[in-house]
Design an enzyme around this catalytic site. Sequence first.
Site, PDB file in Angstrom:
ATOM      1  N   GLU A 106      -3.908 -10.035  -8.031  1.00  0.00           N
ATOM      2  CA  GLU A 106      -3.660  -8.701  -8.467  1.00  0.00           C
ATOM      3  C   GLU A 106      -2.838  -8.036  -7.432  1.00  0.00           C
ATOM      4  O   GLU A 106      -2.051  -7.100  -7.631  1.00  0.00           O
ATOM      5  CB  GLU A 106      -4.945  -7.901  -8.434  1.00  0.00           C
ATOM      6  CG  GLU A 106      -4.819  -6.658  -9.283  1.00  0.00           C
ATOM      7  CD  GLU A 106      -6.269  -6.221  -9.496  1.00  0.00           C
ATOM      8  OE1 GLU A 106      -6.905  -6.997 -10.100  1.00  0.00           O
ATOM      9  OE2 GLU A 106      -6.583  -5.030  -9.501  1.00  0.00           O
ATOM     10  N   ASP A 137      -8.479  -9.541  -9.421  1.00  0.00           N
ATOM     11  CA  ASP A 137      -9.882  -9.032  -9.171  1.00  0.00           C
ATOM     12  C   ASP A 137     -11.164  -9.120 -10.261  1.00  0.00           C
ATOM     13  O   ASP A 137     -10.703  -9.075 -11.383  1.00  0.00           O
ATOM     14  CB  ASP A 137      -9.870  -7.562  -8.743  1.00  0.00           C
ATOM     15  CG  ASP A 137      -9.198  -7.301  -7.672  1.00  0.00           C
ATOM     16  OD1 ASP A 137      -8.678  -8.419  -6.779  1.00  0.00           O
ATOM     17  OD2 ASP A 137      -9.003  -6.129  -7.272  1.00  0.00           O
ATOM     18  N   TYR A 140     -15.728  -7.470  -2.060  1.00  0.00           N
ATOM     19  CA  TYR A 140     -15.087  -6.431  -3.127  1.00  0.00           C
ATOM     20  C   TYR A 140     -15.773  -5.243  -3.039  1.00  0.00           C
ATOM     21  O   TYR A 140     -17.061  -5.057  -3.160  1.00  0.00           O
ATOM     22  CB  TYR A 140     -15.170  -7.321  -4.360  1.00  0.00           C
ATOM     23  CG  TYR A 140     -14.332  -6.579  -5.570  1.00  0.00           C
ATOM     24  CD1 TYR A 140     -12.898  -6.342  -5.105  1.00  0.00           C
ATOM     25  CD2 TYR A 140     -14.679  -6.054  -6.742  1.00  0.00           C
ATOM     26  CE1 TYR A 140     -12.237  -5.833  -6.136  1.00  0.00           C
ATOM     27  CE2 TYR A 140     -13.991  -5.572  -7.645  1.00  0.00           C
ATOM     28  CZ  TYR A 140     -12.632  -5.404  -7.238  1.00  0.00           C
ATOM     29  OH  TYR A 140     -11.692  -4.775  -8.031  1.00  0.00           O
TER      30      TYR A 140
END
Length: 764
Positions: free
Chosen positions: A7, A105, A314
């Site tokens: 990403e 992601d 994350y």
Amino acid sequence: MRLIVTEKNNSARRIAEILGAGAKEASSYKVPYYTWSDAEGDHLAIGLKGHVLNPSFPDGYSNWQKTDLHELIDAKLIKEPTDKNVLRALRKVAKDATSVVIGTDFDREGELIGLEALSEVLEVNSDLKDKVKRARYSALTKDEIERAFANLDDLSYDLAYAGEARQDIDLIWGATLTRAVSLATRRFGSNFLSVGRVQSPTLGLIVERELERRAHKPEPYWEVLARFQHPEEAFEAHHTVDRFWKRDEADAAVAGTKGPGVVSEIGSRKVNRRPPVPFNTTSFAAEASSRLSITPSRAMRIAEDLYMDGFISYPRTDNTVYPSSLPTRELVASLVRIPEFDAAAPLLDGELKPTRGKKESTDHPPIHPTQAVNPGGLDGQHQRVYELIARRFLATFGKPMITESTRAEIEAGSETYFVRGSVVVDPGYAAIYTYARSADEEIPKLEEGQELELEGEPWIVDKETQPPSRIGQGKLLEMMEERGLGTKATRPDIIQKLYDRGYVFGNPPSPTETGIAMYDAFKRYVPRMATPEMTAELERDMDEIAGGEISKDEVLEISRQMLHGTYEEVAHKEEDLAKVIWAGMDEDRILGPCIVCERAGRRHEDGSPNMLRVIRARKSGKRFVGCQGWEPDNPDACDVTFPLPQRGDVFKLEERCSVCGETPRLKVVPLRGRPWNLCLNEECPSMEEMRRRRAEREAARAAKEAGEKDDATADGGGADGAEADAARVDGAGTKTRSKRSARGRRKAGSTRSRSSRSRSRAGS
Ligand SMILES: [Zn+2]
Ligand SMILES: [Zn+2]
């Protein structure tokens, strides 16, 4: 060659570092990529810049006045590249690929970004169609990346379509209703009024609270306090009646108080406070806001940086239960080696049992540090955010905090008083989660039957009931989550948009009159848009798409039908809706009563005061403050004006300045830099203070520059946006205003030449 698409560039670089020792960096169309070879062959990792494509209306719908909005609703959307160079680079490297790994992601948005990238890749190299894999990882750490690449998965098209449906619906609803409302109120160009599927109900939360605050009628009450002598130290005690609602009852309590007081009862109890549960996005952002005063959108950006650097997991997750695969002991052991966190070292002596939150999901673990870093090595806010996450993680394994609170009652004459103290006996988890540690409130040692002389007379404190407080940004995030408004990724941006459109200002956010009117108009004329129900319904549809229960096209079709109906309602009530919004915008321009007119006895025909308001000069487009009592060609009319900074937003802070009591006071939110308060009265002590501080800073800078005279790179313009704007106001106003305001105040209503009026109008 195996192509790995991530990403962002940072994650491509991290993956190359982890999987390919000695990976080489190169670039194409200024987009970096990384190559390496191993036993399995050649690899190339390239990072995107988030979405590569965005939905958009095709040509022919851009003219707001000429586009029929029903047609706009049904328009077939196209995809537009967000960054041409990224697409060119991606297509170029894809030509030589023999297989693809999508490594974006691990969430709905990431799945969609992966699908977008894949569509571009397949366009130049259709042979790859059956050679697509998906790497799902929650942290950019060695273990996690190696695990993800050893267990490659398939791309979830349904998950991507769910993200796509949301994007399309947001575009269609936002564009249609924004245009409808802007057209109805005749707000074109950069002044348009934005409306959003999530944005509008969020504004509603803020407005509803403000209306409650305005409806609040303060009720007076009285508290009675007394001071008792004690061998250790005299102390204050409160009457056992918390609030006296009648003044004479409070007076009677004072009269009935007679020394010496006798300690009649002592009780103490221990309170256990349980350690906090693991962080998910919402609780993290809320905590950053309340404990560190970092806004949710900023906190999320910082968390993303920390994630990209491989320091934390994350940060977009709903999960509040650590998965059993998390190497907790290893993490705790490495964290406590850092001096800042050594208070948690005793955790390792026993079994590590973390707390669990209510929400459990399997996509991502709760936010936790993935690497022990000395926070001192990070810059300012990154340091504080990393510390918050590390301390929270350690705290979830901690023991309860135990406090002991003591309450003693003292009888004095016919009245009873009490005093309360609280001492932390065992800080438990708060030893590491220091934000939660309560301060000790100690009271002197007391014994039952002990006699204590009064020190002076008891006294009465006047108080009044307070309105409910404004909703802080952290709390607002939690309320949005409860109502299903937005996603963990979009919530902070939605709040920011409310600021950008001038619907709210300040922190905690307060609505402007325009913001209140927008909400009011929608509640009256388009109730569906003002409430969270519709959005919550759509969120459920997204989940069904992701689960493969309904198609994206079906959901879009239902949504479009709903919007046709909604727009029909808006068009039908267009004029009424515009009137409500205009009234709000007018309110925002009105600042407060003009004291010059007040002193001269000038007022509106209905007896209401002449108000000062923000005016935009027709010719120059510049804004300034003028009085409603001004009339062209009337020498007796009010000609008071005040200059305003020309850039940034201004909001009414007080109708009449609480410092000088003369003029309205504004909040100026510059394009850059911190907001500042502007009292229109140049002689206001608050403004004098501001000028004095600025002069000091300038003197200090001049001195510094003189010292660095030989240094050709010395920076001459250090003032931040706020100060620069403040300087501009004074610069524009000083010459004529000090005379004008002095004269205006002393000789209110006296004849003044029109020429100076028109000059200041044109020049302000
Ligand atoms: Zn006036
Ligand atoms: Zn003032």
